[in-house]
Write an enzyme that holds these catalytic residues in place. Structure first.
Site, PDB file in Angstrom:
ATOM      1  N   GLU A 121       0.579  -0.979  -0.014  1.00 18.26           N
ATOM      2  CA  GLU A 121      -0.500   0.178   0.102  1.00 18.26           C
ATOM      3  C   GLU A 121       0.866   1.299  -0.232  1.00 18.26           C
ATOM      4  O   GLU A 121       0.479   2.359   0.206  1.00 18.26           O
ATOM      5  CB  GLU A 121      -0.434  -0.017   0.943  1.00 18.26           C
ATOM      6  CG  GLU A 121      -1.753  -0.935   1.336  1.00 18.26           C
ATOM      7  CD  GLU A 121      -3.257  -1.048   0.443  1.00 18.26           C
ATOM      8  OE1 GLU A 121      -3.359  -0.139  -0.659  1.00 18.26           O
ATOM      9  OE2 GLU A 121      -3.920  -1.702   0.555  1.00 18.26           O
ATOM     10  N   HIS A 146      -7.607  -4.107   9.689  1.00 15.37           N
ATOM     11  CA  HIS A 146      -8.921  -4.476   9.614  1.00 15.37           C
ATOM     12  C   HIS A 146      -8.876  -5.129  10.661  1.00 15.37           C
ATOM     13  O   HIS A 146      -9.463  -5.859  10.163  1.00 15.37           O
ATOM     14  CB  HIS A 146      -8.620  -5.852   8.516  1.00 15.37           C
ATOM     15  CG  HIS A 146      -7.522  -5.937   6.732  1.00 15.37           C
ATOM     16  ND1 HIS A 146      -7.470  -7.017   6.750  1.00 15.37           N
ATOM     17  CD2 HIS A 146      -7.543  -5.017   6.375  1.00 15.37           C
ATOM     18  CE1 HIS A 146      -6.605  -6.423   5.554  1.00 15.37           C
ATOM     19  NE2 HIS A 146      -6.134  -5.120   5.220  1.00 15.37           N
ATOM     20  N   HIS A 216     -13.699  -3.770   3.251  1.00 13.95           N
ATOM     21  CA  HIS A 216     -11.173  -3.248   2.781  1.00 13.95           C
ATOM     22  C   HIS A 216     -11.352  -3.342   5.207  1.00 13.95           C
ATOM     23  O   HIS A 216     -10.557  -4.167   5.229  1.00 13.95           O
ATOM     24  CB  HIS A 216     -10.657  -3.113   2.110  1.00 13.95           C
ATOM     25  CG  HIS A 216      -9.467  -2.955   2.527  1.00 13.95           C
ATOM     26  ND1 HIS A 216      -8.648  -3.199   1.268  1.00 13.95           N
ATOM     27  CD2 HIS A 216      -8.592  -3.483   3.470  1.00 13.95           C
ATOM     28  CE1 HIS A 216      -7.662  -3.146   1.736  1.00 13.95           C
ATOM     29  NE2 HIS A 216      -7.394  -3.657   2.692  1.00 13.95           N
TER      30      HIS A 216
END
Ligand code: 2HA
Ligand code: ZN
Length: 272
Positions: A121, A146, A216
């Protein structure tokens, strides 16, 4: 002193805090497999560390953020597990420095693992660090994770989900308004690691310290990883309470509009 030792010494506090936060993420059950990533702008701490501009360390990648030229970041490695980051941060994190020409970055430190690359990311992380600098904000750390209950709520069907979800969360616990008085951002679903995800995250974080990633997870910025973790923990707490009420068979009453409004007033003006 070797180059690696100098970097480990310069960043020892940041590495310890990042590792502790990684342990919390694993402990919460928010970090399955390689889920989540953390980055910290460590330019200041690295300012006295001489660094190499060897082509061997260079990774070509266009960096579309002028204000990141020359800046250094401590980041979790791609594919690493948070529980491993917690136990062995030096084997699961790296330090990179963006080139002055913005044509890539030097991977200055990856512990004793030559194969370790920065988080998948990275595009989102760099875009957000650029935003923080552009807006002269005090935050230097970015955390993505998460959180189970929060993700579950983003699967809620129906239109106008973002606004409704944020309102529901704020109605579940008064502390949320005190901790995050300006609300929480919401980024609609985009594929993990994509430039599109970076784009929607930027707009969600431009006025907020936390952004929910639909279906997500969540990202937050803080002065350090611990502060970013606290913010997500507070948001997820509301999600847990909402789901507990539903599981108990009733829709929660929630704080009233008046109770919420009262929380926004300066303390001295609150009725006693
Ligand atoms: O680091 O969580 O979003 C793995 C991820 C990607
Ligand atoms: Zn993720």
């Amino acid at each position: 002193m070797t180059k690696h030792n100098a970097i480990e010494m310069a960043l020892s506090d940041q590495i310890v805090q990042l590792a502790r936060t990684a342990g919390h993420l694993w402990g919460k059950g928010w970090a399955e497999r390689n889920g989540g990533n953390i980055s910290v702008d460590v330019t200041e701490e690295m300012s006295w560390v001489a660094y190499s501009r060897s082509r061997d360390l260079f990774h070509e990648q266009e960096i579309p953020h002028e204000n990141l030229a020359g800046r250094a970041f401590l980041v979790t490695g791609a594919g690493t597990r948070m529980r491993d980051v917690a136990e062995m941060p030096a084997r699961n994190c790296c330090v990179l420095r963006i080139s002055e020409d913005l044509d890539g970055y030097y991977l200055l430190w990856n512990g004793d693992r030559q194969d370790l690359q920065p988080t998948s990311e990275l595009a989102s992380h760099l875009a957000i660090h650029a935003l923080l600098r552009r807006e002269q904000r005090p935050e230097r750390a970015l955390l993505h994770t998460h959180p189970n209950e929060l993700i579950a709520l983003t699967h809620m069907p129906g239109p106008a989900k973002a606004e409704m979800l944020v309102d529901l969360l704020y109605a579940m616990h008064p502390e949320l308004k005190l901790i995050l008085p300006r609300g929480v951002g919401y980024a609609p679903y985009r594929p993990p690691g994509s430039a599109e995800l970076a784009e929607v995250t930027l707009s969600a974080l431009s006025e907020h310290r936390v952004a929910i990633w639909e279906k997500h997870g969540c990202v937050a910025v803080g002065k350090g990883p611990a502060e970013a973790f606290d913010l997500i923990d507070a948001v997820n707490k509301s999600a847990v309470i909402l789901l507990l009420c539903k599981a108990a068979g009733y829709a929660p009453e929630g704080l009233s509009a008046e109770q919420l409004e009262e929380l926004g007033r300066p303390r001295g003006h609150r009725p006693t």
